[in-house]
Design a protein around this motif. Structure first.
Motif, mmCIF file in Angstrom:
data_model
loop_
_atom_site.group_PDB
_atom_site.id
_atom_site.type_symbol
_atom_site.label_atom_id
_atom_site.label_comp_id
_atom_site.label_asym_id
_atom_site.label_seq_id
_atom_site.Cartn_x
_atom_site.Cartn_y
_atom_site.Cartn_z
ATOM 1 N N SER A 159 -26.429 9.294 -6.173
ATOM 2 C CA SER A 159 -25.411 10.269 -5.781
ATOM 3 C C SER A 159 -24.184 9.605 -5.160
ATOM 4 N N ASP A 160 -24.182 8.284 -5.095
ATOM 5 C CA ASP A 160 -22.988 7.638 -4.562
ATOM 6 C C ASP A 160 -22.246 6.892 -5.664
ATOM 7 N N THR A 161 -22.514 7.271 -6.902
ATOM 8 C CA THR A 161 -21.857 6.618 -8.030
ATOM 9 C C THR A 161 -20.345 6.818 -7.970
ATOM 10 N N ARG A 162 -19.638 5.745 -8.131
ATOM 11 C CA ARG A 162 -18.183 5.823 -8.124
ATOM 12 C C ARG A 162 -17.668 5.191 -9.406
ATOM 13 N N ILE A 163 -16.830 5.908 -10.076
ATOM 14 C CA ILE A 163 -16.315 5.420 -11.357
ATOM 15 C C ILE A 163 -14.803 5.300 -11.276
ATOM 16 N N GLU A 164 -14.316 4.132 -11.554
ATOM 17 C CA GLU A 164 -12.871 3.942 -11.534
ATOM 18 C C GLU A 164 -12.383 3.782 -12.962
ATOM 19 N N LEU A 165 -11.472 4.619 -13.341
ATOM 20 C CA LEU A 165 -10.974 4.592 -14.700
ATOM 21 C C LEU A 165 -9.683 3.776 -14.778
ATOM 22 N N PRO A 166 -9.524 3.069 -15.868
ATOM 23 C CA PRO A 166 -8.316 2.241 -15.999
ATOM 24 C C PRO A 166 -7.103 3.095 -16.346
ATOM 25 N N VAL A 167 -5.953 2.587 -15.978
ATOM 26 C CA VAL A 167 -4.712 3.247 -16.386
ATOM 27 C C VAL A 167 -3.988 2.290 -17.334
ATOM 28 N N GLN A 168 -3.054 2.831 -18.060
ATOM 29 C CA GLN A 168 -2.408 2.012 -19.061
ATOM 30 C C GLN A 168 -0.938 2.371 -19.163
ATOM 31 N N ILE A 169 -0.112 1.364 -19.168
ATOM 32 C CA ILE A 169 1.319 1.621 -19.285
ATOM 33 C C ILE A 169 1.678 1.957 -20.726
ATOM 34 N N VAL A 170 2.452 3.004 -20.878
ATOM 35 C CA VAL A 170 2.888 3.421 -22.208
ATOM 36 C C VAL A 170 4.393 3.172 -22.301
ATOM 37 N N PRO A 171 4.782 2.047 -22.868
ATOM 38 C CA PRO A 171 6.208 1.742 -22.901
ATOM 39 C C PRO A 171 6.899 2.607 -23.941
ATOM 40 N N ARG A 172 7.961 3.252 -23.527
ATOM 41 C CA ARG A 172 8.754 4.008 -24.499
ATOM 42 C C ARG A 172 10.221 3.695 -24.265
ATOM 43 N N GLN A 173 11.082 4.546 -24.715
ATOM 44 C CA GLN A 173 12.491 4.160 -24.756
ATOM 45 C C GLN A 173 13.260 4.412 -23.462
ATOM 46 N N SER A 174 12.643 4.965 -22.459
ATOM 47 C CA SER A 174 13.421 5.306 -21.272
ATOM 48 C C SER A 174 13.566 4.139 -20.303
ATOM 49 N N THR A 175 12.966 3.013 -20.648
ATOM 50 C CA THR A 175 13.131 1.836 -19.794
ATOM 51 C C THR A 175 13.675 0.690 -20.630
ATOM 52 N N ALA A 176 14.598 -0.052 -20.049
ATOM 53 C CA ALA A 176 15.204 -1.195 -20.749
ATOM 54 C C ALA A 176 15.750 -2.142 -19.693
ATOM 55 N N ALA A 177 16.183 -3.290 -20.120
ATOM 56 C CA ALA A 177 16.765 -4.239 -19.173
ATOM 57 C C ALA A 177 18.026 -3.635 -18.572
ATOM 58 N N PRO A 178 18.318 -3.980 -17.343
ATOM 59 C CA PRO A 178 19.527 -3.430 -16.724
ATOM 60 C C PRO A 178 20.773 -3.948 -17.431
ATOM 61 N N GLN A 179 21.794 -3.103 -17.447
ATOM 62 C CA GLN A 179 22.971 -3.428 -18.242
ATOM 63 C C GLN A 179 23.688 -4.689 -17.760
ATOM 64 N N GLU A 180 23.793 -4.832 -16.446
ATOM 65 C CA GLU A 180 24.564 -5.968 -15.902
ATOM 66 C C GLU A 180 24.044 -7.307 -16.394
ATOM 67 N N ARG A 181 22.715 -7.349 -16.541
ATOM 68 C CA ARG A 181 22.136 -8.652 -16.872
ATOM 69 C C ARG A 181 21.904 -8.820 -18.362
ATOM 70 N N ARG A 182 22.277 -7.803 -19.107
ATOM 71 C CA ARG A 182 21.965 -7.908 -20.519
ATOM 72 C C ARG A 182 22.689 -9.088 -21.145
ATOM 73 N N THR A 183 21.981 -9.802 -21.946
ATOM 74 C CA THR A 183 22.618 -10.893 -22.688
ATOM 75 C C THR A 183 23.431 -10.269 -23.808
ATOM 76 N N SER A 184 24.355 -11.017 -24.307
ATOM 77 C CA SER A 184 25.230 -10.483 -25.360
ATOM 78 C C SER A 184 24.414 -10.110 -26.590
ATOM 79 N N PRO A 185 24.882 -9.146 -27.346
ATOM 80 C CA PRO A 185 24.127 -8.661 -28.506
ATOM 81 C C PRO A 185 23.992 -9.709 -29.613
#
Lengths: 336, 336
Positions: free
Chosen positions: B310-336
């Motif tokens: 009755s003291d069983t503890r289960i920890e579930l993993p989480v996972q990052i789902v990369p999508r388009q709302s994150t990107a490198a910051p503009q100031e540091r972006r290297t030239s295209p």
DNA sequence: CTGCGCCATGGCAACGTTTTCATGACCGGC
DNA sequence: GCCGGTCATGAAAACGTTGCCATGGCGCAG
């Protein structure tokens, strides 16, 4: 410190009365002296005792439980309906037993129904007349929520009027090339899918506009596919009405990825008032799923107590929620 | 045509055996001749008879029912958890009884628990040690889902590691001015809110970056408020991590309305993998609510049968789902 | 003062199962 | 061929409550 859980017998002993009296008090039955009533209440409280619905149901034949069947609790919509149901049933002193049909071909079969619930609420599930009768034999009163069957207890919205209204909204903005995205599974479109598409056709016909419909599998992916198809047309629509917000979300994603601006280039409208719709500023039609559930729960409770005829039908209103995803078509815009 | 619903007695008569034998067959107990077993099965089937869990529970002391308490079924998240729970419990032959706490100060009080369920699953509800013990007395095994209590049966995710990972994701993209939007109610932040914010602080400290947090009421509105505050700063953040997708949706809306482009001007990241996140292409952390529910349901079933401590503890993993709302910051972006 | 009736209370059967125990048939070994 | 053992089956008690009926006390009217 009770070993496991106290019984009515323990309460009786503690309050120094008989079982019958305890039963009467806890049931709120008349014919008990106020002083005794109070003593029993106190005893029950101290033992944190609650009546076993199992045993009482055995005698009374009522279980104080209502079975709710939903296709799945996963999609936002059914959770909201279940929420309304839960509140209404709770208010009526009934517990809610939730089953998920999960697309089983005949979900009416594997429910442990007889003796186990006082009524059944089927949410957004198609039920044949035959199945309805079968369920009625097994489970007592059956309420259909979000679906309907002639002459049977149902709570539903006017899907047809909803899409007609939505189409009018777009027409009023000045659109004429309005595409409609419907859905269908391998078994064809559902009743509500068909009704919604019919509403669109109604409004377009009335306005003398040319209908333009595509039908895809349900869900965001369908919307995405549909938009791909629509955009590839030589003269794309200026407005898109999706059967549901779910579909509209997929459509929205496809539009954004294609660089098509909403609402400048294309107006997009959904149906359901999905949680995400507010975040996206998606114009939609609110069908108040929680109210749907609440009405169905109330109806189920009333049927159990015989307070309403078993052929009660309740039609809930829908309401257009104008947001920023719809606007007048660009070509016709007057100067700023 | 049975008047209401057949009893075991009717089945016995029809199969020409005794009640005992019918009970044995339907329960799958051994010691019945195959031929008789078949006859009983057929009889039960023809009468569409199902055992009354009420009566059987009375004798066995087991109800074949598990009470599930959620704050509300309305938000997407709890529906998903309940869905997983429903499937797991169904697979274990248990019915699911759903109650909504609705923010009641002490929801542990008004549940009709004793004798009415074999176990209790509390979803994302804070339970004190005292309440836990009380519930255990009343309802049998108690499983905490999405929360935890030391030494008690719990299924949860590592919120702290989740936000730490998310923060790393943003740091790795090159961000340093990363703001965090947390939430709190009038009672302060919840355990998981606190854990998530801690994970953010962990990662920022490790990277030697300056933490920047704001805390608002939960929900999209909180996110909207927070963004307003962040944007009014003389040097706004280049990335925003929201405690939940719900909050992120509000933030997203505020950003869009302010004309701030995502991810070009600001990267936005959420937590939960909300339905709408896919439509918005919002980078998020998937905590698999359905899996959480399924694990909790499985655990509850195992506890009922005494198959796990009755003291069983289960920890579930989480996972990052990369999508388009994150990107490198503009100031540091290297030239295209 | 007596008698009738009502009200509070207790006793007991019944609800539909499971479980335990008893019964009887059949089989195999010595 | 007899006896012990196993196996299929049936009978009856018990689970915790409710509903009905019986009982007894008290008040009020005649």
């Amino acid at each position: 410190m009770p070993k496991r859980s106290a019984g009515m017998r323990d309460v009786a002993r503690r309050a120094e009365v008989s079982l019958s009296t305890v039963s009467r008090v806890l049931r709120g039955a008349p014919g008990v002296a106020p002083e005794v009533r109070e003593r029993v209440r106190a005893a029950a409280d101290e033992l944190s005792y609650a009546v076993s619905r199992n045993a009482s149901g055995l005698v009374t034949g009522r279980t104080c439980r209502v079975a709710v069947v939903v296709p799945s609790l996963r999609p936002w919509f059914f959770g909201a309906v279940a929420s309304g149901l839960g509140h209404a049933l709770h208010a009526a002193g009934l517990d809610m037993l939730v089953h998920q049909a999960d697309g089983a071909e005949d979900w009416t079969r594997d429910l442990p129904l007889p003796h186990n619930s006082d009524a059944l609420v089927a949410v957004a599930l198609q039920v044949t007349e035959e199945q309805y009768a079968h369920l009625g034999d097994l489970a007592g009163p059956v309420v259909l929520a979000g679906e309907e069957l002639p002459g049977r207890a149902s709570v539903f919205i006017d899907d047809r009027a909803g899409t007609a209204g939505a189409t009018h909204h777009l027409l009023n903005l000045g659109h004429t090339r309005i595409a409609y995205i419907g859905t269908h599974t391998e078994h064809g479109p559902s009743r509500s899918s068909a009704a919604r598409m019919a509403g669109y056709h109604d409004a377009m016909a009335e306005a003398g506009a040319e209908p333009w419909t595509v039908s895809k599998p349900p869900g965001p992916d369908g919307g995405e596919l549909a938009v791909g198809e629509l955009l590839s047309h030589q003269s794309p629509p200026t407005a898109v009405l999706a059967e549901s917000d779910d579909v509209a979300l997929g459509a929205y994603r496809a539009l954004r990825r294609s660089g098509v601006r909403v609402p400048e280039a294309i107006s997009l409208m959904g149906f359901d008032d999905h949680d995400a719709s507010a975040a996206l500023d998606l114009t939609t039609v609110d069908q108040a799923p929680e109210a749907l559930g609440a009405a169905a729960g109330q109806l189920a409770a009333d049927l159990v107590h015989g307070r309403r005829p078993s052929d009660t039908r309740i039609e809930l209103p829908v309401q257009i929620v104008p947001r920023q995803s719809t606007a007048a078509p660009q070509e016709r815009r007057t100067s700023p």
